[in-house]
Design a protein around this motif. Structure first.
Motif, PDB file in Angstrom:
ATOM      1  N   LEU A  83       0.827  -1.206   0.000  1.00  0.00           N
ATOM      2  CA  LEU A  83       0.000   0.000   0.000  1.00  0.00           C
ATOM      3  C   LEU A  83       0.862   1.256   0.000  1.00  0.00           C
ATOM      4  O   LEU A  83       0.555   2.238  -0.687  1.00  0.00           O
ATOM      5  N   ALA A  84       1.943   1.254   0.771  1.00  0.00           N
ATOM      6  CA  ALA A  84       2.825   2.427   0.821  1.00  0.00           C
ATOM      7  C   ALA A  84       3.467   2.681  -0.540  1.00  0.00           C
ATOM      8  O   ALA A  84       3.473   3.822  -1.039  1.00  0.00           O
ATOM      9  N   GLU A  85       3.999   1.637  -1.147  1.00  0.00           N
ATOM     10  CA  GLU A  85       4.694   1.810  -2.424  1.00  0.00           C
ATOM     11  C   GLU A  85       3.724   2.133  -3.553  1.00  0.00           C
ATOM     12  O   GLU A  85       4.019   2.958  -4.420  1.00  0.00           O
ATOM     13  N   THR A  86       2.553   1.504  -3.553  1.00  0.00           N
ATOM     14  CA  THR A  86       1.579   1.755  -4.609  1.00  0.00           C
ATOM     15  C   THR A  86       1.019   3.168  -4.525  1.00  0.00           C
ATOM     16  O   THR A  86       0.746   3.813  -5.547  1.00  0.00           O
ATOM     17  N   SER A  87       0.859   3.675  -3.309  1.00  0.00           N
ATOM     18  CA  SER A  87       0.315   5.024  -3.121  1.00  0.00           C
ATOM     19  C   SER A  87       1.381   6.113  -3.219  1.00  0.00           C
ATOM     20  O   SER A  87       1.055   7.297  -3.270  1.00  0.00           O
ATOM     21  N   GLY A  88       2.653   5.722  -3.228  1.00  0.00           N
ATOM     22  CA  GLY A  88       3.731   6.705  -3.285  1.00  0.00           C
ATOM     23  C   GLY A  88       4.019   7.381  -1.964  1.00  0.00           C
ATOM     24  O   GLY A  88       4.693   8.416  -1.931  1.00  0.00           O
ATOM     25  N   MET A  89       3.555   6.799  -0.854  1.00  0.00           N
ATOM     26  CA  MET A  89       3.844   7.364   0.464  1.00  0.00           C
ATOM     27  C   MET A  89       5.247   6.931   0.884  1.00  0.00           C
ATOM     28  O   MET A  89       5.628   5.764   0.721  1.00  0.00           O
ATOM     29  N   PRO A  90       6.044   7.853   1.457  1.00  0.00           N
ATOM     30  CA  PRO A  90       7.470   7.569   1.618  1.00  0.00           C
ATOM     31  C   PRO A  90       7.860   6.693   2.806  1.00  0.00           C
ATOM     32  O   PRO A  90       8.924   6.082   2.781  1.00  0.00           O
ATOM     33  N   PHE A  91       7.025   6.615   3.850  1.00  0.00           N
ATOM     34  CA  PHE A  91       7.448   5.905   5.051  1.00  0.00           C
ATOM     35  C   PHE A  91       6.408   4.859   5.456  1.00  0.00           C
ATOM     36  O   PHE A  91       5.207   5.110   5.382  1.00  0.00           O
ATOM     37  N   TRP A  92       6.902   3.711   5.894  1.00  0.00           N
ATOM     38  CA  TRP A  92       5.995   2.676   6.363  1.00  0.00           C
ATOM     39  C   TRP A  92       6.696   1.799   7.391  1.00  0.00           C
ATOM     40  O   TRP A  92       7.918   1.708   7.426  1.00  0.00           O
ATOM     41  N   SER A  93       5.889   1.188   8.239  1.00  0.00           N
ATOM     42  CA  SER A  93       6.393   0.224   9.209  1.00  0.00           C
ATOM     43  C   SER A  93       5.247  -0.730   9.525  1.00  0.00           C
ATOM     44  O   SER A  93       4.078  -0.407   9.293  1.00  0.00           O
ATOM     45  N   HIS A  94       5.569  -1.899  10.037  1.00  0.00           N
ATOM     46  CA  HIS A  94       4.491  -2.808  10.392  1.00  0.00           C
ATOM     47  C   HIS A  94       4.865  -3.595  11.639  1.00  0.00           C
ATOM     48  O   HIS A  94       6.022  -3.657  12.044  1.00  0.00           O
ATOM     49  N   GLN A  95       3.846  -4.177  12.256  1.00  0.00           N
ATOM     50  CA  GLN A  95       4.012  -4.926  13.498  1.00  0.00           C
ATOM     51  C   GLN A  95       3.301  -6.275  13.354  1.00  0.00           C
ATOM     52  O   GLN A  95       2.115  -6.394  13.639  1.00  0.00           O
ATOM     53  N   PRO A  96       4.011  -7.311  12.892  1.00  0.00           N
ATOM     54  CA  PRO A  96       3.392  -8.628  12.788  1.00  0.00           C
ATOM     55  C   PRO A  96       3.020  -9.146  14.181  1.00  0.00           C
ATOM     56  O   PRO A  96       3.798  -9.016  15.132  1.00  0.00           O
ATOM     57  N   ASN A  97       1.817  -9.698  14.303  1.00  0.00           N
ATOM     58  CA  ASN A  97       1.337 -10.084  15.619  1.00  0.00           C
ATOM     59  C   ASN A  97       0.969 -11.549  15.753  1.00  0.00           C
ATOM     60  O   ASN A  97       1.256 -12.160  16.763  1.00  0.00           O
ATOM     61  N   ARG A  98       0.277 -12.112  14.769  1.00  0.00           N
ATOM     62  CA  ARG A  98      -0.288 -13.450  14.970  1.00  0.00           C
ATOM     63  C   ARG A  98      -0.066 -14.329  13.745  1.00  0.00           C
ATOM     64  O   ARG A  98      -0.926 -14.435  12.873  1.00  0.00           O
ATOM     65  N   PRO A  99       1.084 -15.015  13.676  1.00  0.00           N
ATOM     66  CA  PRO A  99       1.281 -15.944  12.568  1.00  0.00           C
ATOM     67  C   PRO A  99       0.530 -17.242  12.794  1.00  0.00           C
ATOM     68  O   PRO A  99       0.509 -17.770  13.911  1.00  0.00           O
ATOM     69  N   VAL A 100      -0.138 -17.750  11.759  1.00  0.00           N
ATOM     70  CA  VAL A 100      -0.802 -19.050  11.810  1.00  0.00           C
ATOM     71  C   VAL A 100      -0.183 -19.903  10.709  1.00  0.00           C
ATOM     72  O   VAL A 100      -0.578 -19.818   9.538  1.00  0.00           O
ATOM     73  N   ALA A 101       0.822 -20.725  11.105  1.00  0.00           N
ATOM     74  CA  ALA A 101       1.612 -21.493  10.138  1.00  0.00           C
ATOM     75  C   ALA A 101       2.054 -20.525   9.035  1.00  0.00           C
ATOM     76  O   ALA A 101       2.568 -19.456   9.324  1.00  0.00           O
ATOM     77  N   GLN A 102       1.831 -20.871   7.775  1.00  0.00           N
ATOM     78  CA  GLN A 102       2.101 -19.938   6.683  1.00  0.00           C
ATOM     79  C   GLN A 102       0.804 -19.495   6.019  1.00  0.00           C
ATOM     80  O   GLN A 102       0.818 -18.890   4.947  1.00  0.00           O
ATOM     81  N   ILE A 103      -0.320 -19.766   6.687  1.00  0.00           N
ATOM     82  CA  ILE A 103      -1.619 -19.454   6.098  1.00  0.00           C
ATOM     83  C   ILE A 103      -1.964 -17.987   6.246  1.00  0.00           C
ATOM     84  O   ILE A 103      -2.419 -17.324   5.309  1.00  0.00           O
ATOM     85  N   PRO A 125      -1.348  -7.152  26.482  1.00  0.00           N
ATOM     86  CA  PRO A 125      -1.716  -8.300  27.321  1.00  0.00           C
ATOM     87  C   PRO A 125      -2.970  -8.982  26.800  1.00  0.00           C
ATOM     88  O   PRO A 125      -3.948  -8.329  26.438  1.00  0.00           O
ATOM     89  N   SER A 126      -2.934 -10.302  26.747  1.00  0.00           N
ATOM     90  CA  SER A 126      -4.074 -11.062  26.254  1.00  0.00           C
ATOM     91  C   SER A 126      -3.892 -12.524  26.646  1.00  0.00           C
ATOM     92  O   SER A 126      -2.772 -13.033  26.670  1.00  0.00           O
ATOM     93  N   ARG A 127      -4.998 -13.194  26.965  1.00  0.00           N
ATOM     94  CA  ARG A 127      -4.930 -14.618  27.308  1.00  0.00           C
ATOM     95  C   ARG A 127      -4.398 -15.405  26.121  1.00  0.00           C
ATOM     96  O   ARG A 127      -3.639 -16.365  26.285  1.00  0.00           O
ATOM     97  N   ILE A 128      -4.816 -15.017  24.923  1.00  0.00           N
ATOM     98  CA  ILE A 128      -4.299 -15.622  23.695  1.00  0.00           C
ATOM     99  C   ILE A 128      -3.347 -14.613  23.052  1.00  0.00           C
ATOM    100  O   ILE A 128      -3.783 -13.551  22.603  1.00  0.00           O
ATOM    101  N   LEU A 154     -11.678  -9.117  21.288  1.00  0.00           N
ATOM    102  CA  LEU A 154     -13.141  -9.177  21.313  1.00  0.00           C
ATOM    103  C   LEU A 154     -13.672  -9.251  22.745  1.00  0.00           C
ATOM    104  O   LEU A 154     -14.796  -8.842  23.013  1.00  0.00           O
ATOM    105  N   SER A 155     -12.884  -9.759  23.667  1.00  0.00           N
ATOM    106  CA  SER A 155     -13.295  -9.907  25.057  1.00  0.00           C
ATOM    107  C   SER A 155     -13.173  -8.587  25.813  1.00  0.00           C
ATOM    108  O   SER A 155     -12.128  -7.917  25.761  1.00  0.00           O
TER     109      SER A 155
END
Length: 261
Positions: A83-103, A125-128, A154-155
């Protein structure tokens, strides 16, 4: 023309968007009928992202929730970067949180026109495990702007703990913004506790964002501290996911917050 000795007002346009990894849902039953397709890459997801990317240059700071960090369902595409590159916005960062295998690999994302001084990832903080908040600081350390992007549980019990953590982090920032899919309205007990524990202000108007096809619940929020003025709040009419994207134009205290563009 600016009068000598005065400071121009600084305005920023913000956007918070839960993109559901590029998937489109237009009826409740489609959570079930399209569940298999949601786990697979497809042209429709890229088309959705391209339509959103065309709108991003209108904004200065964009917060994403439920972006895919690069897994099977996105064709191993980092959607925040795309989205950053397609829109031409110069800065981006991300925070991966919940990997489920490679799905699937859910992430919060930041896209911006301004260069942040620092970006910090916080696990919530979260139980899961798998919820997080991303904090970006712009400008001077003491008088700069702190923008936190979050996607809460959701809880109600988990949200209360998460908002307590967020309040603790943001109470040290006099000019703060919290935006994201908080999965609750502004009048819930956990949100009232947030407002009591830090200087974020309740919204003056509820803007329904969910479900996108017939919005009736204000689950997405852009909250600011008292010295920041919100000039207007609106939703984008396009339904990029099951949430409408929430936009706001804010006015910063010109005498203190120094931002570079």
């Amino acid at each position: 023309m600016t009068r000598a000795g005065s400071h121009p007002k600084q305005r920023l346009r913000l956007l918070s968007c839960n993109i559901l990894a590029g998937a489109s849902v237009q009826r409740y039953r489609q959570y079930v009928t399209r569940s298999i397709n949601a786990m697979l890459p497809g042209r429709s997801k890229l088309d959705n992202l391209d339509q959103l990317a065309a709108l991003l240059p209108q904004f200065d700071v964009i917060g994403l929730q439920e972006a895919d960090a690069g897994s099977l369902r996105s064709g191993f595409l980092n959607q925040t970067r795309y989205l950053a590159e397609t829109s031409g916005m110069p800065f981006w960062s991300h925070q991966p949180n919940r990997p489920v295998a490679q799905i699937s690999h859910t992430a919060n994302g930041l896209i911006c026109r301004l260069e942040p001084q620092v970006v910090i990832d916080y696990p919530l903080p979260s139980r899961i495990p798998g919820r997080g908040a991303l904090l970006a600081r712009f400008g001077d350390d003491t008088d700069g702007l702190a923008v936190m992007i979050a996607h809460l549980s959701l809880s109600a019990q988990a949200r209360a703990r998460q908002l307590g953590f967020i309040a603790e982090v943001l109470q040290d920032h006099p000019h703060a913004v919290l935006m994201g899919d908080l999965n609750t309205d502004a009048h819930s007990n956990e949100m009232r506790h947030l407002f009591a524990r830090c200087n974020l202000q309740p919204p003056t108007q509820a803007v329904p964002t969910f479900p996108s096809w017939k919005p009736s619940r204000a689950l997405d929020h852009i909250l600011v501290s008292p010295q920041i003025k919100i000039d207007k709040v609106w939703t984008l009419p396009q339904a990029f996911s099951d949430h409408l994207a929430l936009a706001a134009e804010i006015q910063l205290p010109s005498s203190s917050v120094k931002l570079s563009r």
